[in-house]
Design an enzyme around this catalytic site. Structure first.
Site: not given
Ligand code: NAD
Length: 332
Positions: A123, A170, A203, A227
């Protein structure tokens, strides 16, 4: 007596911000409001959408309540919202998602909070082209950045009497960046034996949030995942009109709704002020005015449950001003 900066913003900003101010004042909490304008409307006078005196007011008062501010597309002026977060190092983006009886949602008992890191990750937008056909974006994750956001999540959980913190990452694929985040999260979790800790791959988290959102409490994560997932959770509870938020740093905190300035309904007394009123509830809790915060939240829940006096976005036909007055009448 508190002194708090109020930035009405533009579009529907002033309508919802002044509605929230009226509700807060009606609780009896003594606040001197330092009203400061920012955004496109002040450029002519001050040469910038974010004049220095506005930033100084927030730094001095330490707390601000803010309406949305339009970021015009293609004029080159930087988002005031992003500039404020950077300038004041507001490293936490706090986004609670709670179901209210009476609002159309697939779930009944969601009560979770996303604690999103607000300054690092992909970001940060550090990107470049390597020749015409390859683009590269750099993901920065620092130990300090991870430590302060994870610690905030645990301290928040403790203060708000919440039971579980889930770290979302992740790290199976991004072993360095998300690996560092996870390592720090596990280390800090070991200092909080009173709070359950688990970690989940982003995920899998997305699927779980859709299947069983009621099972989650405090979720802490790097910027980009936060986000995306916080919009997902806003959707789960019935949308933007009721989703509050806060940007918090070591020194100062700005409380603001997630929604934007909604130019399509600005100036028509149609905007739903619930999201900024619930942002003000977060603000009152933050400064220790828990009783006033509870009163407002109860009044809002009651109105939504009754379903008679609602703004058009929630299927009613009541205006912004009348809705705020109804919240005030429902304060006990
Ligand atoms: P938006 O949130 O303003 O509007 C999206 C849709 O939701 C519109 O249909 C709008 O009418 C509706 N909506 C939003 N808030 C509502 C409310 N309180 N009551 C009833 N309906 C509501 O998003 P957008 O149109 O993408 O953005 C408009 C402007 O706001 C842009 O310039 C954007 O940059 C800015 N923005 C500012 C902030 C902020 O100040 N923090 C956040 C997001 C967007």
């Amino acid at each position: 007596m508190y002194k708090i900066t109020l930035i009405p913003g533009d579009g529907i900003g002033p309508e919802v911000a002044f509605a929230a101010k009226k509700v807060i004042d009606a609780t009896g909490v003594k606040i001197e409001w330092d009203i400061q304008n920012a955004g496109a409307g002040v450029i002519e006078e001050f040469g910038t959408p974010l004049p220095e005196h506005v930033v100084e007011s927030i730094k001095k008062n330490k707390i601000a309540l803010k309406g949305p501010i339009t970021t015009p597309v293609g004029t080159g002026f930087r988002s005031v919202n992003v500039a404020l977060r950077k300038e004041l190092d507001l490293f936490v983006n706090l986004r609670p998602a709670k179901t209210y009886e009476g609002i159309n949602s697939r779930y009944e008992n969601i009560d979770l909070v996303i604690v999103r890191e607000n300054t690092e990750d992909l970001y940060a937008g550090i990107e470049h082209m390597i020749g015409p056909d390859i683009a590269e974006s750099i993901k920065i994750i620092t130990r300090k950045g991870c430590e302060r956001i994870v610690r905030f999540a645990f301290e928040y959980a403790r203060k708000e009497k919440r039971k579980k913190v889930t770290a979302v990452h992740k790290a199976n694929i991004m072993k360095c960046t998300d690996g560092l985040f996870l390592e720090v999260a596990r280390g800090i979790a070991s200092e909080y034996s009173d709070i359950l800790f688990e970690d989940m791959i982003v995920d899998a988290m997305s699927m779980k949030l859709v299947q069983d959102p009621e099972a989650y409490d405090v979720l802490v994560m790097p910027n980009l995942y936060g986000d995306i997932l916080s919009d997902l959770t806003a959707g789960l509870i019935g949308g933007l009109g009721i989703a509050p938020g806060a940007n918090i740093g070591e020194e100062v905190a700005i409380f603001e709704p997630i929604h934007g300035s909604a130019p399509n309904i600005a100036g028509q007394n149609k905007a739903n002020p619930t999201a900024i009123i619930l942002s003000a509830v977060l603000m009152l809790r933050y400064i220790g005015e828990v009783e006033a915060a509870d009163k407002i939240e109860k009044a809002v829940s009651k109105l939504i449950k009754e379903g008679k006096l609602l703004t058009p976005d929630l299927g009613g036909n009541v205006g912004t001003v009348e809705y705020a007055d109804a919240v005030i009448s429902a304060l006990e």
